[in-house]
Design an enzyme around this catalytic site. Structure first.
Site, short mmCIF file in Angstrom:
data_model
loop_
_atom_site.label_atom_id
_atom_site.label_comp_id
_atom_site.label_asym_id
_atom_site.label_seq_id
_atom_site.Cartn_x
_atom_site.Cartn_y
_atom_site.Cartn_z
N THR A 1 48.46 45.08 40.14
CA THR A 1 48.91 45.53 38.82
C THR A 1 48.31 46.89 38.50
O THR A 1 49.00 47.79 38.00
CB THR A 1 48.50 44.50 37.74
OG1 THR A 1 48.81 43.20 38.22
CG2 THR A 1 49.24 44.75 36.45
N ASP B 1 43.14 48.04 33.85
CA ASP B 1 42.89 47.17 35.00
C ASP B 1 43.71 45.89 34.87
O ASP B 1 44.21 45.57 33.78
CB ASP B 1 41.38 46.84 35.08
CG ASP B 1 40.93 46.47 36.49
OD1 ASP B 1 41.79 46.22 37.36
OD2 ASP B 1 39.71 46.41 36.71
N ASP C 1 42.91 38.20 36.76
CA ASP C 1 43.46 36.97 37.35
C ASP C 1 43.80 35.95 36.28
O ASP C 1 44.74 35.18 36.43
CB ASP C 1 42.45 36.40 38.35
CG ASP C 1 42.15 37.40 39.44
OD1 ASP C 1 43.11 37.93 40.03
OD2 ASP C 1 40.96 37.71 39.67
N GLU D 1 34.47 47.07 39.02
CA GLU D 1 35.37 46.93 37.85
C GLU D 1 34.56 46.67 36.58
O GLU D 1 34.87 47.21 35.52
CB GLU D 1 36.34 45.76 38.08
CG GLU D 1 37.40 46.06 39.13
CD GLU D 1 38.25 44.87 39.48
OE1 GLU D 1 39.37 45.08 39.95
OE2 GLU D 1 37.81 43.71 39.29
C1 A5P Z 1 40.31 42.92 41.78
O1 A5P Z 1 39.00 42.62 42.16
C2 A5P Z 1 40.72 42.02 40.69
O2 A5P Z 1 39.83 41.90 39.63
C3 A5P Z 1 42.10 42.31 40.17
O3 A5P Z 1 42.09 43.10 39.02
C4 A5P Z 1 42.73 41.02 39.84
O4 A5P Z 1 42.52 40.18 40.94
C5 A5P Z 1 44.22 41.15 39.55
O5 A5P Z 1 44.88 41.54 40.73
P1 A5P Z 1 46.45 41.60 40.79
O6 A5P Z 1 46.87 42.61 39.79
O7 A5P Z 1 46.74 42.01 42.20
O8 A5P Z 1 46.96 40.24 40.48
#
Ligand code: A5P
Length: 232
Positions: free
Chosen positions: A37, A89, A92, A112
């Protein structure tokens, strides 16, 4: 997930990511999230830069740094900029009433969280499948741990009710950008996220957890019915 569903989810993520990037103004320092995303948000930012927007990005992972460079998003770093205006950002899981999140499926949770905590605003972009009534609904919580003594750290994670499994890639322990391991903890819906976060933070060897509490200020949700924006 059937291919059609994945394509439809990508459309929802993309629409929400483009909406989120409308909040970016000229001259801002922007935190660049990680994951599929956040990649759409980097693409949206690059499209605005191509038509005159001037911003600098601070990436939350090597993957996002590479994508930003490839798309022409200029980067900066904490040695030059201590504060970030907006971070965009993914997540999940997201609770719409509290704005609490679970992150880390992509393994970038530590950077993050450092970037989110240094940001005046954190905009979280999700498709509607990520919205939950209570965190833990998806059954997992990533926790970043130092490799030294990870077995002892895992025993302590188990003692506070998490069921840790070492994340692997190609048969080897998965290594984060910081050189740490990820414990993918099996959890049920979490009764009290603040209490769990405090218990996990006290375990020696835990670097950080995928619980992002009190950091998000806006949720941009891609729904089949359109993009929904929630503000705190
Ligand atoms: C990365 O470490 C994650 O925190 C992502 O922000 C989270 O997993 C969302 O990822 P997708 O946008 O690929 O679902």
């Amino acid at each position: 997930m059937p291919v059609g569903d994945a394509a439809m989810l990508d459309e929802l993520k993309r629409a929400a990511a483009f909406r989120a990037v409308e909040s970016v103004d000229n001259g801002m320092v922007v935190g660049l999230g990680s994951g599929s995303t956040a990649a759409f948000a980097i693409e949206a930012l690059a499209a605005r830069i191509a038509t005159g927007l001037s911003v600098l990005g601070i990436p939350t992972s090597e993957a996002s740094a590479n994508l930003a460079r490839r798309l022409g998003v200029p980067l900066t770093a904490f040695d030059i900029h201590r504060r970030i205006d907006i971070t965009i950002d993914g997540a999940d899981e997201a609770e719409p009433h509290s704005f609490h999140l679970i992150k880390g499926r992509g393994g970038a949770l530590l950077r993050e969280k450092i970037v989110a905590a240094a940001s005046d605003r954190m905009i979280v972009v999700v498709d509607e499948t990520k919205i939950v009534n209570r965190l833990g609904a998806g059954g997992f919580l990533p926790v970043e741990v130092v490799p030294f003594g990870w077995q002892a750290t895992f025993a302590r994670l188990a003692a506070v009710g998490c069921r840790p499994r070492l994340r692997t890639a190609d048969g080897q322990p998965f290594l984060t950008d910081g050189g740490h391991f990820i414990a993918d903890c099996g959890v049920a819906e979490i009764e009290d996220v603040v209490v769990l976060e405090a218990k996990l933070a006290h375990i020696p060897g835990v670097v950080d957890t995928g619980l992002f509490l009190g950091l998000a200020s806006m949720l941009v949700v891609g729904r089949k019915s359109g993009v929904e924006v929630l503000e705190r």
